[in-house]
Design an enzyme around this catalytic site. Structure first.
Site, PDB file in Angstrom:
ATOM      1  N   HIS A  40     100.885 -51.258 -18.878  1.00 47.34           N
ATOM      2  CA  HIS A  40     100.345 -51.404 -20.240  1.00 47.34           C
ATOM      3  C   HIS A  40     101.048 -50.359 -21.111  1.00 47.34           C
ATOM      4  CE1 HIS A  40      97.291 -53.258 -17.703  1.00 47.34           C
ATOM      5  NE2 HIS A  40      96.789 -53.851 -18.773  1.00 47.34           N
ATOM      6  N   SER A  74     103.452 -43.247 -23.180  1.00 51.99           N
ATOM      7  CA  SER A  74     103.835 -43.110 -21.768  1.00 51.99           C
ATOM      8  C   SER A  74     105.239 -43.638 -21.443  1.00 51.99           C
ATOM      9  CB  SER A  74     102.782 -43.766 -20.866  1.00 51.99           C
ATOM     10  OG  SER A  74     102.588 -45.123 -21.201  1.00 51.99           O
ATOM     11  N   GLU A 104     104.313 -55.067 -21.653  1.00 53.80           N
ATOM     12  CA  GLU A 104     103.440 -54.996 -22.826  1.00 53.80           C
ATOM     13  C   GLU A 104     103.123 -56.421 -23.245  1.00 53.80           C
ATOM     14  OE1 GLU A 104     101.606 -52.827 -24.728  1.00 53.80           O
ATOM     15  OE2 GLU A 104     101.147 -54.624 -25.867  1.00 53.80           O
ATOM     16  N   ASP A 131     101.725 -59.978 -18.935  1.00 50.03           N
ATOM     17  CA  ASP A 131     100.516 -59.378 -18.382  1.00 50.03           C
ATOM     18  C   ASP A 131     100.904 -58.424 -17.245  1.00 50.03           C
ATOM     19  OD1 ASP A 131      98.170 -58.761 -17.120  1.00 50.03           O
ATOM     20  OD2 ASP A 131      97.479 -60.826 -16.893  1.00 50.03           O
ATOM     21  N   GLY A 132     100.780 -57.140 -17.503  1.00 46.92           N
ATOM     22  CA  GLY A 132     101.196 -56.124 -16.532  1.00 46.92           C
ATOM     23  C   GLY A 132     100.416 -56.202 -15.232  1.00 46.92           C
ATOM     24  N   ASP A 172      97.176 -48.515 -17.527  1.00 51.00           N
ATOM     25  CA  ASP A 172      96.479 -47.917 -18.674  1.00 51.00           C
ATOM     26  C   ASP A 172      95.987 -49.004 -19.627  1.00 51.00           C
ATOM     27  OD1 ASP A 172      95.606 -46.104 -20.582  1.00 51.00           O
ATOM     28  OD2 ASP A 172      97.613 -45.743 -21.395  1.00 51.00           O
TER      29      ASP A 172
HETATM   30  C1  LIG Z   1      96.028 -47.909 -23.998  1.00 55.56           C
HETATM   31  S1  LIG Z   1      97.386 -48.794 -24.615  1.00 55.56           S
HETATM   32  C2  LIG Z   1      98.735 -48.166 -23.700  1.00 55.56           C
HETATM   33  C3  LIG Z   1      99.165 -46.782 -24.062  1.00 55.56           C
HETATM   34  C4  LIG Z   1     100.359 -46.300 -23.301  1.00 55.56           C
HETATM   35  N1  LIG Z   1     100.200 -46.503 -21.868  1.00 55.56           N
HETATM   36  C5  LIG Z   1     100.556 -44.823 -23.576  1.00 55.56           C
HETATM   37  O1  LIG Z   1     100.015 -43.987 -22.830  1.00 55.56           O
HETATM   38  O2  LIG Z   1     101.268 -44.505 -24.511  1.00 55.56           O
HETATM   39  C6  LIG Z   1      97.194 -50.356 -23.884  1.00 55.56           C
HETATM   40  C7  LIG Z   1      98.309 -51.343 -24.213  1.00 55.56           C
HETATM   41  O3  LIG Z   1      98.199 -52.435 -23.305  1.00 55.56           O
HETATM   42  C8  LIG Z   1      98.505 -53.643 -23.987  1.00 55.56           C
HETATM   43  N2  LIG Z   1      97.903 -54.690 -23.160  1.00 55.56           N
HETATM   44  C9  LIG Z   1      96.650 -55.176 -23.170  1.00 55.56           C
HETATM   45  N3  LIG Z   1      96.455 -56.032 -22.155  1.00 55.56           N
HETATM   46  C10 LIG Z   1      97.634 -56.071 -21.460  1.00 55.56           C
HETATM   47  C11 LIG Z   1      98.059 -56.741 -20.287  1.00 55.56           C
HETATM   48  N4  LIG Z   1      97.239 -57.566 -19.601  1.00 55.56           N
HETATM   49  N5  LIG Z   1      99.314 -56.537 -19.861  1.00 55.56           N
HETATM   50  C12 LIG Z   1     100.167 -55.727 -20.529  1.00 55.56           C
HETATM   51  N6  LIG Z   1      99.808 -55.052 -21.657  1.00 55.56           N
HETATM   52  C13 LIG Z   1      98.555 -55.222 -22.103  1.00 55.56           C
HETATM   53  C14 LIG Z   1      97.954 -53.445 -25.362  1.00 55.56           C
HETATM   54  O4  LIG Z   1      98.603 -54.271 -26.283  1.00 55.56           O
HETATM   55  C15 LIG Z   1      98.228 -51.943 -25.605  1.00 55.56           C
HETATM   56  O5  LIG Z   1      99.471 -51.775 -26.246  1.00 55.56           O
END
Ligand SMILES: C[S@@+](CC[C@H](N)C(=O)[O-])C[C@H]1O[C@@H](n2cnc3c(N)ncnc32)[C@H](O)[C@@H]1O
Length: 291
Positions: free
Chosen positions: A41, A96, A114, A146-147, A167
């Site tokens: 994420h 991150s 993402e 979808d991660g 995350d």
């Molecule tokens: C909390 S933020 C991530 C912050 C990042 N890890 C950091 O520390 O800078 C969560 C991110 O996950 C994305 N997201 C939500 N569901 C997801 C999924 N199933 N797979 C991948 N990304 C997803 C959102 O769009 C968002 O940008």
């Protein structure tokens, strides 16, 4: 999905997660052999804080004004300063994936997921800008998707060394359940890999049961007891009705001395960010390895 990490970038939870992440990456770099960094994420990678959000001011804004004593905090402050200097923008904050990308050596690589198109596009641009700055390509693959679902395709990595960061935004009901499944799946596919998962502390009563659920899922998937560390920092009483009381990072297979180093830097970070007497920090092993 309404979630935009830019509303929260640089807040106390980001600092907790990112100092921990930098420590894990530096620990992997103690050995010359390359590793895979997997970020399920990733977000947009780089955040402009010049809008002056209150969360960032109380987080990284405050942090960058002190001179920390702990080595890990000084290293993180130096990374943020270098990131800002490189981009020529004094209010930038690395998420991150960019933090990890700045740490990659030629033998290391990253895979970043993402889900949101605009965020993924911004991430591509941030990574491209970093590569231009460094004057050499960075070994980074960015996927829009979808991660949780895509993680499987990359584990175990050919390098047999790696760190997976999970995350999610916890906007969806199922995020905790999918997180638990994904931690167990990552450990099943790659039992020696490091897994770090961020979780919110909103309702104290849910945390210990979730830890137990993770331990159970890990044991079922690997048929052995993995070493699991829980690092927590909270600014408000853990059961208060504030939106986010605290931040947790669960680490499976923490590298050598992770616990000991955290016991030094975590209380110092907490003291730097404290808003009142209801806060605290804790770092402990939930389980020792039996492997
Ligand atoms: C909390 S933020 C991530 C912050 C990042 N890890 C950091 O520390 O800078 C969560 C991110 O996950 C994305 N997201 C939500 N569901 C997801 C999924 N199933 N797979 C991948 N990304 C997803 C959102 O769009 C968002 O940008």
């Amino acid at each position: 999905m309404k979630y935009r990490h830019s509303h929260h970038a640089g807040n106390f939870a980001d600092l907790h997660k990112h100092v921990a992440l930098l420590g894990l990456l530096r620990a992997l770099k103690r050995k010359d052999k390359g590793f895979l960094y997997l970020d399920t994420h990733a977000g947009r990678g780089s955040y402009d804080l010049s809008g002056g959000s209150a969360e960032a001011a109380a987080g990284v804004g405050r942090f960058m004004q002190v001179q920390p004593a702990a080595h890990e905090l000084r290293e993180f402050a130096a990374l943020v300063r270098a990131f800002r200097a490189g981009a020529g923008r004094s209010q930038l904050y690395p998420g991150s994936p960019l933090l990890a990308a700045t740490e990659l050596r030629p033998q290391d690589r990253a895979v970043l997921f993402e889900l949101q198109g605009a965020e993924a596009h911004a991430l591509e641009e941030s990574c491209a800008a970093l590569a231009t700055l460094r004057q050499h390509p960075i070994n980074v693959r960015i996927e829009r998707g979808d991660g949780f679902a895509r993680l499987k395709a990359f584990l175990p990595p050919a390098e047999r060394r790696g760190l997976t960061l999970l995350d999610p935004p916890y906007e969806e009901q199922q995020d905790f359940a999918r997180l638990t499944e994904s931690i167990a799946e990552a450990a099943r596919r790659f039992p020696t890999g490091v897994v770090a998962a961020w979780y919110p502390i909103k309702d104290e009563r849910t945390i210990a049961p979730w830890h137990l659920e993770c331990l159970r899922a890990l044991q079922e998937s690997t048929a052995m007891r993995a070493a699991v560390l829980a690092s927590e920092l909270w600014l408000y009483p853990r059961d208060s009705r504030v939106t986010l009381n605290g931040s947790g990072v669960l680490i499976v297979n923490p590298p050598w001395l992770t616990l000991e180093h955290m016991q030094v830097w975590l209380p110092e970070l907490q003291a730097c960010l404290a808003v009142g007497p209801g806060g605290g920090s804790s770092v402990r092993m939930l389980s020792e390895s039996s492997g």
